[in-house]
Design a protein around this motif. Structure first.
Motif, PDB file in Angstrom:
ATOM      1  N   PHE A 169       0.817  -1.212   0.000  1.00 30.59           N
ATOM      2  CA  PHE A 169       0.000   0.000   0.000  1.00 30.59           C
ATOM      3  C   PHE A 169       0.854   1.266   0.000  1.00 30.59           C
ATOM      4  N   ILE A 170       2.004   1.214   0.658  1.00 31.93           N
ATOM      5  CA  ILE A 170       2.862   2.387   0.780  1.00 31.93           C
ATOM      6  C   ILE A 170       3.787   2.537  -0.418  1.00 31.93           C
ATOM      7  N   ASN A 171       4.226   1.430  -0.979  1.00 33.61           N
ATOM      8  CA  ASN A 171       5.303   1.465  -1.963  1.00 33.61           C
ATOM      9  C   ASN A 171       4.867   1.434  -3.417  1.00 33.61           C
ATOM     10  N   TYR A 172       3.583   1.181  -3.682  1.00 32.66           N
ATOM     11  CA  TYR A 172       3.168   1.016  -5.076  1.00 32.66           C
ATOM     12  C   TYR A 172       1.881   1.757  -5.397  1.00 32.66           C
ATOM     13  N   ASP A 173       1.796   2.180  -6.649  1.00 28.68           N
ATOM     14  CA  ASP A 173       0.554   2.696  -7.212  1.00 28.68           C
ATOM     15  C   ASP A 173      -0.251   1.485  -7.680  1.00 28.68           C
ATOM     16  N   LEU A 174      -1.459   1.322  -7.166  1.00 33.13           N
ATOM     17  CA  LEU A 174      -2.242   0.106  -7.410  1.00 33.13           C
ATOM     18  C   LEU A 174      -3.363   0.308  -8.426  1.00 33.13           C
ATOM     19  N   GLN A 175      -3.224   1.288  -9.290  1.00 41.02           N
ATOM     20  CA  GLN A 175      -4.291   1.581 -10.247  1.00 41.02           C
ATOM     21  C   GLN A 175      -4.410   0.552 -11.363  1.00 41.02           C
ATOM     22  N   LYS A 176      -3.353  -0.220 -11.607  1.00 41.99           N
ATOM     23  CA  LYS A 176      -3.374  -1.170 -12.721  1.00 41.99           C
ATOM     24  C   LYS A 176      -3.764  -2.580 -12.310  1.00 41.99           C
ATOM     25  N   ILE A 177      -3.412  -3.001 -11.111  1.00 41.49           N
ATOM     26  CA  ILE A 177      -3.603  -4.392 -10.733  1.00 41.49           C
ATOM     27  C   ILE A 177      -5.095  -4.744 -10.714  1.00 41.49           C
ATOM     28  N   PRO A 178      -5.511  -5.845 -11.329  1.00 41.61           N
ATOM     29  CA  PRO A 178      -6.912  -6.272 -11.253  1.00 41.61           C
ATOM     30  C   PRO A 178      -7.321  -6.498  -9.802  1.00 41.61           C
ATOM     31  N   SER A 179      -8.553  -6.124  -9.468  1.00 39.14           N
ATOM     32  CA  SER A 179      -8.979  -6.190  -8.078  1.00 39.14           C
ATOM     33  C   SER A 179     -10.455  -6.559  -7.977  1.00 39.14           C
ATOM     34  N   LEU A 180     -10.833  -7.020  -6.792  1.00 36.15           N
ATOM     35  CA  LEU A 180     -12.231  -7.362  -6.537  1.00 36.15           C
ATOM     36  C   LEU A 180     -13.145  -6.142  -6.583  1.00 36.15           C
ATOM     37  N   PRO A 181     -12.814  -5.021  -5.913  1.00 43.63           N
ATOM     38  CA  PRO A 181     -13.713  -3.871  -6.005  1.00 43.63           C
ATOM     39  C   PRO A 181     -13.854  -3.336  -7.423  1.00 43.63           C
ATOM     40  N   ARG A 182     -12.783  -3.377  -8.204  1.00 39.00           N
ATOM     41  CA  ARG A 182     -12.871  -2.908  -9.588  1.00 39.00           C
ATOM     42  C   ARG A 182     -13.782  -3.821 -10.406  1.00 39.00           C
ATOM     43  N   THR A 183     -13.633  -5.133 -10.175  1.00 39.43           N
ATOM     44  CA  THR A 183     -14.442  -6.115 -10.898  1.00 39.43           C
ATOM     45  C   THR A 183     -15.919  -5.968 -10.562  1.00 39.43           C
ATOM     46  N   LEU A 184     -16.234  -5.856  -9.268  1.00 40.76           N
ATOM     47  CA  LEU A 184     -17.635  -5.756  -8.853  1.00 40.76           C
ATOM     48  C   LEU A 184     -18.238  -4.409  -9.230  1.00 40.76           C
ATOM     49  N   LYS A 185     -17.444  -3.374  -9.227  1.00 41.97           N
ATOM     50  CA  LYS A 185     -17.937  -2.063  -9.660  1.00 41.97           C
ATOM     51  C   LYS A 185     -18.366  -2.124 -11.125  1.00 41.97           C
ATOM     52  N   ALA A 222      -4.625   4.060  -1.578  1.00 40.21           N
ATOM     53  CA  ALA A 222      -4.587   2.669  -2.031  1.00 40.21           C
ATOM     54  C   ALA A 222      -5.993   2.153  -2.337  1.00 40.21           C
ATOM     55  N   HIS A 223      -6.957   2.428  -1.456  1.00 39.42           N
ATOM     56  CA  HIS A 223      -8.320   1.966  -1.697  1.00 39.42           C
ATOM     57  C   HIS A 223      -8.919   2.625  -2.932  1.00 39.42           C
ATOM     58  N   ARG A 224      -8.640   3.904  -3.113  1.00 37.19           N
ATOM     59  CA  ARG A 224      -9.130   4.592  -4.309  1.00 37.19           C
ATOM     60  C   ARG A 224      -8.528   3.966  -5.566  1.00 37.19           C
ATOM     61  N   ALA A 225      -7.222   3.696  -5.520  1.00 38.64           N
ATOM     62  CA  ALA A 225      -6.545   3.099  -6.673  1.00 38.64           C
ATOM     63  C   ALA A 225      -7.078   1.709  -6.983  1.00 38.64           C
ATOM     64  N   LEU A 226      -7.486   0.956  -5.959  1.00 39.96           N
ATOM     65  CA  LEU A 226      -7.983  -0.402  -6.156  1.00 39.96           C
ATOM     66  C   LEU A 226      -9.430  -0.442  -6.663  1.00 39.96           C
ATOM     67  N   GLY A 227     -10.077   0.704  -6.752  1.00 47.28           N
ATOM     68  CA  GLY A 227     -11.362   0.753  -7.437  1.00 47.28           C
ATOM     69  C   GLY A 227     -12.594   0.929  -6.576  1.00 47.28           C
ATOM     70  N   TYR A 228     -12.421   1.203  -5.279  1.00 50.25           N
ATOM     71  CA  TYR A 228     -13.606   1.459  -4.467  1.00 50.25           C
ATOM     72  C   TYR A 228     -14.293   2.733  -4.933  1.00 50.25           C
ATOM     73  N   GLU A 229     -15.607   2.685  -4.997  1.00 54.31           N
ATOM     74  CA  GLU A 229     -16.370   3.874  -5.354  1.00 54.31           C
ATOM     75  C   GLU A 229     -16.302   4.911  -4.239  1.00 54.31           C
ATOM     76  N   LYS A 230     -16.358   4.430  -2.997  1.00 55.94           N
ATOM     77  CA  LYS A 230     -16.261   5.310  -1.835  1.00 55.94           C
ATOM     78  C   LYS A 230     -15.402   4.633  -0.767  1.00 55.94           C
ATOM     79  N   SER A 231     -14.684   5.450  -0.006  1.00 54.80           N
ATOM     80  CA  SER A 231     -13.972   4.957   1.168  1.00 54.80           C
ATOM     81  C   SER A 231     -14.205   5.935   2.296  1.00 54.80           C
ATOM     82  N   PHE A 232     -14.498   5.396   3.476  1.00 48.05           N
ATOM     83  CA  PHE A 232     -14.831   6.225   4.631  1.00 48.05           C
ATOM     84  C   PHE A 232     -13.825   5.953   5.748  1.00 48.05           C
ATOM     85  N   PHE A 233     -13.251   7.049   6.262  1.00 42.26           N
ATOM     86  CA  PHE A 233     -12.276   6.948   7.330  1.00 42.26           C
ATOM     87  C   PHE A 233     -12.686   7.847   8.499  1.00 42.26           C
TER      88      PHE A 233
END
Length: 444
Positions: A174-190, A212-223
Motif C-alpha cells: 500500500f505504501i510502496n506502489y501505485d495500485l491503479q493497474k492491478i486487477p482487483s475485486l472492487p474494480r471487478t464488482l464495480k 490505495a483503496h481509491r486506486a484499487l477501485g472502491y467507489e467510496k472509502s470512509f475513514f
C-alpha cells in the motif's frame, strides 16, 4: 550583478543547510533504531513505532533505490512463465464458477489481530468467541487459514482479499506502489454494477490506505474524518459503531453492495476495551481475550441487524482475521485448549451465504482464496492475475515469507516454486496486461 550572485550563493547555502539538516535528522533517527525489528516480518509496524510517522516516511525514501532496482529486475524478466502459470490457474478456477450470474451483496468483516485458536476455545470456562462459534456451522469454515501477510500486516490482508496476490515480505504494498493497474475485486464488482465501499475507523493516511483503496477501485472509502466519532475506543472508532455506520450505507444502497469493513478495536496493546468499560487486566493476554470477546459481540449485533433488515438472506459474508496477534505463543497458555495447536500463525476464515453445503475444512487456505471463492459464487470470471484457490481446491497457499506451502503431518511444509512469487506480485502491479495469455494456447 554582484547582488544576484550573492543571492544565488546564499540560496545554495540555505538549500545545502536544509538538505544537511534532513540527512542529520535521518542519521539520528536511524542510529537509534532497533534494526533487528526493522528487518523482521512486521517491518512497517515497527517503522512507525521506532521512527514515528515522519521518520517512517524518511526510511521509506531511504529504501526507494532498492525498491526501484527490484522493480526494474522484475520488469526485465521473461513474462511467459508467469503468464503460463496464471493461465493454468485461471482454467482451474473457472471449472468451479457458478454457471449463472447472481447479484448477492458481498460483505467483508476484517477482524484485527484475532488468532484462529480463539475459535472453539474458552478462558475460565467461558467461550472467547461465542457468536462466531454459533454460526461457523452455517457456512464454509477454514480451520487452517495461514497468516500469509508480509511487511504490511493489516494492509497486506486487505491486499490479499482484494487482489488475490501474495504481498511482499518486507515492503508494504500500500505504501510502496501505485495500485491503479492491478486487477482487483472492487474494480471487478464495480464494473458489474455494485456499489463498492470500504470503511475504517482510523485516519486514511495511515498505511496510505485512502489512496490505495481509491486506486484499487472502491467507489467510496470512509475513514475517521468522514464518520461519526461519538464512540471511540483505543485507536479510533469502536467496532460497534463502525459496523453500525457500515450497515446504514448498505441499507441505503439501491444497488447490490460490496462492503469492506475493517475493524480496529482489538489492536495492540489490547487494553482499549478494558480502559473504556472497566479497567485493564493484570496482563496483556487477559486484556486480549476480553477485547476479542468484545469484537465478537459487536459482530453478533451487526449480524442480527442484517437479518432484521432482510439483507442477510441475499448476502455473502466473509469474516476473517487480518494477521496473528504477535502474542500467540504466550496466549495459548491461558486458554482451555487441549491439545495446543501446532501451527500458531493462523487466522479465522468463515464465509456465509454460499449455495454450497456448509462444511468445516481442515485443508490449508490463505486470504487470497477469498476473492476467488466470492467471484465463483457470483458467477463472475476472476481476473487473470488472481492466484487464490476455489474452496474445492484448498490445500496450499502462498506465504509472503515462505512462498508456496502446504500442511503435512500437522506442520507447514514448503513446496518447490518454479519462479519468484515476489516478481509475480510486482508484475501484477506494474504491468498486469503483459501477464495475459489465452488458455487455448496452453500446452497440456
Amino acid at each position: 550583478m554582484i547582488q544576484k550572485l550573492r543571492e544565488k550563493f546564499l540560496r545554495r547555502i540555505a538549500w545545502g543547510m536544509g538538505f544537511g539538516a534532513v540527512l542529520l535528522l535521518l542519521a539520528c533517527l536511524l542510529s537509534s533504531v532497533n534494526w533487528r525489528l526493522l528487518t523482521h516480518g512486521d517491518t512497517a509496524w515497527h517503522e512507525v513505532n521506532e521512527l514515528g510517522f515522519f521518520g517512517a516516511a524518511l526510511y521509506q525514501i531511504w529504501q526507494l533505490p532498492q525498491k526501484l532496482l527490484e522493480d526494474r529486475k522484475s520488469l526485465q524478466l521473461d513474462r511467459a512463465v508467469f503468464a503460463s502459470y496464471l493461465a493454468k490457474r485461471h482454467v482451474e478456477i473457472e471449472k468451479y464458477r457458478a454457471p449463472q450470474a447472481t447479484r448477492k451483496n458481498v460483505i467483508f468483516i476484517q477482524f484485527e489481530s484475532v488468532d484462529n485458536f480463539c475459535v472453539d476455545s474458552s478462558y475460565k470456562g467461558k467461550e472467547i468467541m461465542p457468536f462466531f462459534n454459533s454460526i461457523k456451522q452455517k457456512g464454509l469454515y477454514f480451520s487452517n487459514t495461514l497468516d500469509t501477510t508480509g511487511g504490511g500486516r493489516t494492509s497486506d490482508a486487505e491486499f490479499l482479499v482484494l487482489t488475490s496476490a501474495p504481498p511482499l515480505p518486507d515492503k508494504p504494498v500500500f505504501i510502496n506502489y501505485d495500485l491503479q493497474k492491478i486487477p482487483s475485486l472492487p474494480r471487478t464488482l464495480k464494473q458489474e454494477g455494485y456499489f463498492t465501499f470500504s470503511i475504517h475507523g482510523f485516519n486514511g493516511l495511515f498505511w496510505n490506505r485512502e489512496l490505495a483503496h481509491r486506486a484499487l477501485g472502491y467507489e467510496k472509502s470512509f475513514f475517521l474524518e468522514d464518520l461519526e466519532r461519538e464512540d471511540l475506543i483505543g485507536w479510533g472508532i469502536s467496532d460497534r459503531s463502525i459496523l453500525d455506520q457500515a450497515l446504514q450505507r448498505i441499507v441505503q444502497s439501491s444497488r447490490p453492495v460490496f462492503a469492506h469493513i475493517v475493524l480496529l478495536t482489538n489492536h495492540h496493546p489490547y487494553h482499549h476495551v478494558g480502559l473504556k468499560y472497566s479497567s485493564p487486566k493484570e496482563n496483556i493476554h487477559e486484556n486480549y481475550l476480553e477485547s476479542v470477546t468484545y469484537t465478537d459481540a459487536a459482530v453478533a449485533e451487526f449480524y442480527g441487524k442484517l437479518k432484521q433488515a432482510g439483507i442477510l438472506e441475499h448476502s455473502i459474508i466473509a469474516l476473517f482475521g487480518d494477521h496473528d496477534s504477535s502474542i500467540q505463543k504466550g496466549l495459548v497458555e491461558f486458554l482451555d485448549i487441549r491439545p495446543q495447536p501446532t501451527i500458531l500463525d493462523k487466522v479465522p476464515l468463515l464465509i456465509l451465504g454460499l449455495d454450497s453445503k456448509p462444511q468445516v475444512t481442515d485443508a490449508l487456505a490463505g486470504l487470497q482464496d477469498v476473492p476467488v471463492i466470492v467471484l465463483n459464487e457470483l458467477g463472475i470470471p476472476t481476473p487473470h492475475t488472481f492466484t487464490g484457490n476455489p474452496y474445492q481446491l484448498a490445500g496450499n497457499t502462498i506465504s509472503a515469507f515462505f512462498g508456496p506451502v502446504t500442511i503435512e503431518n500437522g506442520s507447514l511444509k514448503k513446496q518447490p516454486g518454479t519462479f519468484g512469487y515476489q516478481d509475480l506480485t510486482r508484475l501484477s502491479i506494474l504491468d498486469p496486461a503483459s501477464l495475459e495469455r489465452n488458455e487455448t494456447q496452453l500446452v497440456h
